[in-house]
Design an enzyme around this catalytic site. Structure first.
Site, PDB file in Angstrom:
ATOM      1  N   LEU A   1       0.496  -0.712  -0.307  1.00  0.00           N
ATOM      2  CA  LEU A   1      -0.420   0.125  -0.110  1.00  0.00           C
ATOM      3  C   LEU A   1       1.079   0.632   0.313  1.00  0.00           C
ATOM      4  O   LEU A   1       2.040   1.156   0.620  1.00  0.00           O
ATOM      5  CB  LEU A   1      -1.237   0.058   1.083  1.00  0.00           C
ATOM      6  CG  LEU A   1      -2.568  -0.164   1.883  1.00  0.00           C
ATOM      7  CD1 LEU A   1      -3.296  -0.361   2.505  1.00  0.00           C
ATOM      8  CD2 LEU A   1      -3.498   0.139   0.180  1.00  0.00           C
ATOM      9  N   ASP A   2       0.482   2.141  -0.725  1.00  0.00           N
ATOM     10  CA  ASP A   2       1.883   3.104  -1.319  1.00  0.00           C
ATOM     11  C   ASP A   2       1.612   3.591   0.922  1.00  0.00           C
ATOM     12  O   ASP A   2       0.540   4.179   0.936  1.00  0.00           O
ATOM     13  CB  ASP A   2       0.760   4.596  -1.794  1.00  0.00           C
ATOM     14  CG  ASP A   2       0.789   3.713  -3.452  1.00  0.00           C
ATOM     15  OD1 ASP A   2       1.529   3.006  -3.483  1.00  0.00           O
ATOM     16  OD2 ASP A   2      -0.222   4.523  -3.760  1.00  0.00           O
ATOM     17  N   TYR A   3       2.334   5.066   0.994  1.00  0.00           N
ATOM     18  CA  TYR A   3       3.002   6.027   1.571  1.00  0.00           C
ATOM     19  C   TYR A   3       1.359   6.342   1.962  1.00  0.00           C
ATOM     20  O   TYR A   3       1.069   6.958   3.060  1.00  0.00           O
ATOM     21  CB  TYR A   3       4.302   6.612   1.458  1.00  0.00           C
ATOM     22  CG  TYR A   3       4.775   7.105   3.019  1.00  0.00           C
ATOM     23  CD1 TYR A   3       5.153   6.983   3.629  1.00  0.00           C
ATOM     24  CD2 TYR A   3       4.670   8.573   2.132  1.00  0.00           C
ATOM     25  CE1 TYR A   3       6.286   7.812   5.090  1.00  0.00           C
ATOM     26  CE2 TYR A   3       4.607   9.440   3.757  1.00  0.00           C
ATOM     27  CZ  TYR A   3       5.466   9.162   4.547  1.00  0.00           C
ATOM     28  OH  TYR A   3       5.856   9.924   5.709  1.00  0.00           O
TER      29      TYR A   3
ATOM     30  N   ARG B   1      -4.184   4.777  -7.988  1.00  0.00           N
ATOM     31  CA  ARG B   1      -3.680   6.421  -8.421  1.00  0.00           C
ATOM     32  C   ARG B   1      -3.353   6.293 -10.128  1.00  0.00           C
ATOM     33  O   ARG B   1      -4.174   7.340 -10.896  1.00  0.00           O
ATOM     34  CB  ARG B   1      -2.416   6.339  -8.011  1.00  0.00           C
ATOM     35  CG  ARG B   1      -2.803   6.509  -6.113  1.00  0.00           C
ATOM     36  CD  ARG B   1      -1.116   7.177  -5.716  1.00  0.00           C
ATOM     37  NE  ARG B   1      -1.487   6.798  -4.381  1.00  0.00           N
ATOM     38  CZ  ARG B   1      -2.397   7.490  -3.137  1.00  0.00           C
ATOM     39  NH1 ARG B   1      -2.472   8.570  -3.832  1.00  0.00           N
ATOM     40  NH2 ARG B   1      -2.158   7.184  -1.773  1.00  0.00           N
TER      41      ARG B   1
END
Ligand code: URA
Length: 247
Positions: free
Chosen positions: A104-106, A191
């Site tokens: 999961l992205d930052y 995204r």
């Protein structure tokens, strides 16, 4: 089967791979009574008697399966060259080393599974398992229905089409949130998909993995999966995805 000693020692859950290497170099390891202090030495964890400081290793087959609700501002890797906090720092009181399944992205939040069961991790990340993951996204503006329909039917990312997916608006207004369910997890997929229709994602939260939700799991908290949940994940099949797991 022969494996590198440092891997066996780390796999026994007593220390990390790096520290295991140091322990070997310090001459604290014996294999069938013989001291072994060379890195790269191998042994068979099922047959050989491996001792660290005289203590016999028992191989951990004790698997741990955790569900984390990752807050924004944590990296989902085990270590970070930029020294940002990692999801592993949120896991306390567990002696086995666990690893995040996928990323999961930052700047994203939500559900992640962490485990030391490599087989289940690989399965969950494989295309064959088609485990659905649902995200809530807040977009910069309001996308037009044609854009949403395009994403739902699939677009080309890195030269390969995305699988068909479901996207539903949540609530009303100028900037509604959207729920999107994917059966694959490609790099920054959500995204990049919304960017493609000119709608950058400003917030992204994973709210479901297969049948697991963030119910009763506050951001930053971790819980053990139940035995039944682990079995259900192991036996997940694409047909379960087809049946639909959405409320
Ligand atoms: N898709 C993204 O773009 N980011 C995530 O963190 C997860 C899915």
């Amino acid at each position: 089967m022969q494996e590198r000693l440092q891997k066996i020692i780390a796999g026994a859950g007593i220390t990390s791979r790096r520290k295991a290497e140091r322990i070997i170099l310090e001459g604290r390891v014996t294999v069938n009574g013989q001291a072994v202090s060379k890195l790269g030495s191998k042994a068979d964890p099922e047959r050989d008697h491996i001792r660290v400081d005289g203590r016999l290793l028992t191989r951990t087959t004790e698997f741990v399966y955790l569900l984390l609700n990752k807050p924004v501002g944590y990296v989902s890797t085990v270590s970070d060259p930029q020294k940002r906090p990692t999801v592993i720092s949120l896991v306390r009181g567990i002696k086995q080393r666990v690893y995040p399944v996928g990323r999961l992205d930052y700047h994203s939040s939500g559900l992640m599974i962490l485990t030391n069961d490599g087989e289940l991790a690989n399965f969950l990340m494989s295309r064959a398992s088609a485990v659905p993951r649902s995200y809530l996204v807040k977009l910069e503006g309001k996308p037009d229905p044609a854009g949403i329909a395009k994403l739902e039917s699939g677009i080309s990312l890195d030269g390969r089409r995305t699988e068909p997916c479901r996207i539903r608006p949540i609530g009303e207004g100028d900037k509604p949130w959207f729920a999107i369910t994917l059966v694959e997890g490609r790099y920054h997929q959500v995204r990049r998909m919304f960017e493609r229709i000119g709608q950058p994602v400003v917030k992204l939260k994973r709210v479901r993995i297969a049948f697991l939700t963030d119910k009763d799991l506050a951001p930053g908290r971790v819980r053990h999966l139940t035995h039944a949940e682990v079995e259900r994940l192991k036996n997940w099949r694409a047909k379960d995805t087809a049946k639909g797991v959405e409320d």
